[in-house]
Design a protein around this motif. Structure first.
Motif, PDB file in Angstrom:
ATOM      1  N   HIS A  80     102.801  39.775  39.974  1.00  0.00           N
ATOM      2  CA  HIS A  80     103.851  39.815  40.988  1.00  0.00           C
ATOM      3  C   HIS A  80     103.809  41.213  41.585  1.00  0.00           C
ATOM      4  O   HIS A  80     103.558  42.167  40.863  1.00  0.00           O
ATOM      5  CB  HIS A  80     105.223  39.563  40.325  1.00  0.00           C
ATOM      6  CG  HIS A  80     106.338  39.429  41.298  1.00  0.00           C
ATOM      7  ND1 HIS A  80     106.925  40.495  41.909  1.00  0.00           N
ATOM      8  CD2 HIS A  80     106.986  38.334  41.766  1.00  0.00           C
ATOM      9  CE1 HIS A  80     107.886  40.075  42.713  1.00  0.00           C
ATOM     10  NE2 HIS A  80     107.942  38.764  42.647  1.00  0.00           N
ATOM     11  N   PRO A  81     104.082  41.354  42.882  1.00  0.00           N
ATOM     12  CA  PRO A  81     104.110  42.714  43.430  1.00  0.00           C
ATOM     13  C   PRO A  81     105.107  43.592  42.675  1.00  0.00           C
ATOM     14  O   PRO A  81     106.181  43.128  42.284  1.00  0.00           O
ATOM     15  CB  PRO A  81     104.560  42.504  44.874  1.00  0.00           C
ATOM     16  CG  PRO A  81     104.150  41.109  45.194  1.00  0.00           C
ATOM     17  CD  PRO A  81     104.306  40.340  43.902  1.00  0.00           C
ATOM     18  N   LYS A  82     104.755  44.838  42.466  1.00  0.00           N
ATOM     19  CA  LYS A  82     105.622  45.791  41.770  1.00  0.00           C
ATOM     20  C   LYS A  82     106.893  46.001  42.594  1.00  0.00           C
ATOM     21  O   LYS A  82     106.841  46.147  43.804  1.00  0.00           O
ATOM     22  CB  LYS A  82     104.871  47.113  41.598  1.00  0.00           C
ATOM     23  CG  LYS A  82     105.575  48.110  40.742  1.00  0.00           C
ATOM     24  CD  LYS A  82     104.681  49.327  40.522  1.00  0.00           C
ATOM     25  CE  LYS A  82     105.350  50.311  39.597  1.00  0.00           C
ATOM     26  NZ  LYS A  82     104.464  51.450  39.325  1.00  0.00           N
ATOM     27  N   ILE A  83     108.036  46.005  41.923  1.00  0.00           N
ATOM     28  CA  ILE A  83     109.324  46.158  42.587  1.00  0.00           C
ATOM     29  C   ILE A  83     109.911  47.521  42.242  1.00  0.00           C
ATOM     30  O   ILE A  83     110.012  47.882  41.073  1.00  0.00           O
ATOM     31  CB  ILE A  83     110.310  45.049  42.147  1.00  0.00           C
ATOM     32  CG1 ILE A  83     109.731  43.664  42.424  1.00  0.00           C
ATOM     33  CG2 ILE A  83     111.661  45.218  42.814  1.00  0.00           C
ATOM     34  CD1 ILE A  83     109.446  43.362  43.870  1.00  0.00           C
ATOM     35  N   ALA A  84     110.293  48.259  43.271  1.00  0.00           N
ATOM     36  CA  ALA A  84     110.924  49.564  43.076  1.00  0.00           C
ATOM     37  C   ALA A  84     112.415  49.339  42.836  1.00  0.00           C
ATOM     38  O   ALA A  84     113.178  49.129  43.771  1.00  0.00           O
ATOM     39  CB  ALA A  84     110.700  50.446  44.297  1.00  0.00           C
ATOM     40  N   ALA A  85     112.800  49.344  41.563  1.00  0.00           N
ATOM     41  CA  ALA A  85     114.192  49.105  41.200  1.00  0.00           C
ATOM     42  C   ALA A  85     114.447  49.693  39.814  1.00  0.00           C
ATOM     43  O   ALA A  85     113.517  49.891  39.035  1.00  0.00           O
ATOM     44  CB  ALA A  85     114.476  47.601  41.184  1.00  0.00           C
ATOM     45  N   SER A  86     115.715  49.957  39.541  1.00  0.00           N
ATOM     46  CA  SER A  86     116.081  50.464  38.215  1.00  0.00           C
ATOM     47  C   SER A  86     115.982  49.330  37.197  1.00  0.00           C
ATOM     48  O   SER A  86     115.951  48.147  37.557  1.00  0.00           O
ATOM     49  CB  SER A  86     117.510  51.007  38.243  1.00  0.00           C
ATOM     50  OG  SER A  86     118.439  49.937  38.384  1.00  0.00           O
ATOM     51  N   ASP A  87     115.954  49.701  35.915  1.00  0.00           N
ATOM     52  CA  ASP A  87     115.933  48.683  34.868  1.00  0.00           C
ATOM     53  C   ASP A  87     117.154  47.778  34.967  1.00  0.00           C
ATOM     54  O   ASP A  87     117.051  46.564  34.793  1.00  0.00           O
ATOM     55  CB  ASP A  87     115.882  49.333  33.479  1.00  0.00           C
ATOM     56  CG  ASP A  87     114.521  49.927  33.155  1.00  0.00           C
ATOM     57  OD1 ASP A  87     113.545  49.655  33.901  1.00  0.00           O
ATOM     58  OD2 ASP A  87     114.419  50.655  32.155  1.00  0.00           O
TER      59      ASP A  87
END
Length: 101
Positions: A80-87
Motif C-alpha cells: 500500500h502506498p506509504k501514508i504520512a500520519a501519526s501512529d
C-alpha cells in the motif's frame, strides 16, 4: 502507464495536496480517512482502485493482529502506498476500516 504507476501517482498527489493544505491531525477514524486522501482509492462498500472497507473488514474479521498488520502496511508502504500520519491517526483509520460492515 501501468496500474502500479497510476496508483503511485494518485497517492503522491493526494499526500502532496494534504501537506500543502497544512491539515491538522484528525481525531476520528472517519476524519483521518477523509483527511489523508484514502477515499481517493477506497469506498466503504465499493471497490475502487483499492478494496472496499467492508471487504477489508471481512478479510481481517477473525485476525486479532489485524490492526497492527494494517498500521504497519500503511506506515511502511508494504503493499500500500506509504501514508504520512501519526501512529494515533493510523490506528484510528484502521479501527474505522475494520469496523466497516
Amino acid at each position: 502507464m501501468n496500474e502500479t504507476q497510476m496508483k503511485t501517482i494518485l497517492a503522491v498527489v493526494a499526500v502532496s495536496g494534504m501537506l500543502a493544505a497544512g491539515l491538522a491531525q484528525a481525531q476520528s477514524g472517519a476524519d483521518v480517512v477523509k483527511a489523508k486522501g484514502c477515499l481517493t482509492c477506497h469506498e466503504m462498500d465499493k471497490k475502487k482502485v483499492g478494496p472496499a472497507y467492508k471487504d477489508v473488514a471481512a478479510k481481517y474479521k477473525s485476525d486479532k493482529a489485524a490492526e497492527g498488520k494494517l498500521v504497519a502496511k500503511l506506515k511502511e508502504g508494504k503493499g500500500h502506498p506509504k501514508i504520512a500520519a501519526s501512529d494515533a491517526e493510523l490506528k484510528a483509520a484502521v479501527g474505522y476500516v475494520l469496523s466497516a460492515k
